[in-house]
Motif scaffolding. Sequence first.
Motif, PDB file in Angstrom:
ATOM      1  N   SER A 128     -52.313  68.221  69.309  1.00 55.55           N
ATOM      2  CA  SER A 128     -53.186  67.614  70.310  1.00 55.55           C
ATOM      3  C   SER A 128     -52.758  66.166  70.516  1.00 55.55           C
ATOM      4  O   SER A 128     -51.966  65.615  69.753  1.00 55.55           O
ATOM      5  CB  SER A 128     -54.644  67.658  69.832  1.00 55.55           C
ATOM      6  N   ALA A 164     -54.646  62.522  70.664  1.00 57.81           N
ATOM      7  CA  ALA A 164     -55.922  61.925  70.286  1.00 57.81           C
ATOM      8  C   ALA A 164     -55.997  60.516  70.862  1.00 57.81           C
ATOM      9  O   ALA A 164     -55.122  59.694  70.603  1.00 57.81           O
ATOM     10  CB  ALA A 164     -56.063  61.896  68.770  1.00 57.81           C
ATOM     11  N   HIS A 223     -59.781  64.499  70.948  1.00 57.06           N
ATOM     12  CA  HIS A 223     -58.545  65.278  70.968  1.00 57.06           C
ATOM     13  C   HIS A 223     -58.527  66.110  72.237  1.00 57.06           C
ATOM     14  O   HIS A 223     -59.539  66.739  72.594  1.00 57.06           O
ATOM     15  CB  HIS A 223     -58.482  66.213  69.754  1.00 57.06           C
ATOM     16  N   GLY A 255     -52.217  64.226  67.314  1.00 57.19           N
ATOM     17  CA  GLY A 255     -53.405  64.679  66.605  1.00 57.19           C
ATOM     18  C   GLY A 255     -53.159  65.902  65.763  1.00 57.19           C
ATOM     19  O   GLY A 255     -52.084  66.102  65.219  1.00 57.19           O
TER      20      GLY A 255
END
Length: 196
Positions: free
Chosen positions: A4, A6, A167, A195
């Motif tokens: 992800s 973030a 996220h 992330g």
Amino acid sequence: MGNSRAYPVFRTGDAVEAWTQALRLNALLEVHDDEVTLMADLMTVEDARRMAAVLPRAEFNHARAQVDPAAPEIVHFGSDIATTEDALLEPELPLSVLHYVPPGTVEDEFVRALGRGIASIGLSGRWPDDAETDSGGVAAYDGVEVVFNGDNVNWSRPADHHTVFVHVDKWGDLPRAEKLAAFLGGTVLGDAQHGW
């Protein structure tokens, strides 16, 4: 698959305030996972005892690998924090814990038990589709995370404050992050970080 992205969206010196803002964002998730991720580095005997009282079934480990010089293998922490004498616990520090709990069980107590080590609470799920930002939710990436005593989602920079991250998908959905930051009355506070 990838990670992800973030985005930091809120920062404060008050751990309870950071957790409260994370819960506000978490309420916006359309789908919530059935586990919350709790992680902490415990720097003092007092920190370790407080956290062990909150997470009595958690497995605590050395924060940095310790190797037995007589046999080159990693030494695992196997003591009972609640009953080990301070003089025996002190050389084992810092300790770390990674534990998963059902939502709404011990998170508030976890926040109150924090010491000065970096810690986090991760709340994953899926953001709703949003036509206004042309964003779709992605269950593999979406969620909210609070990093206590740090400003980097990967724990590389300790700090005297606490940072809330959102996220989003692996491509970095900045419009969604900006909208979520605005929901808290602020703006995105920095670049996307890698992330979970």
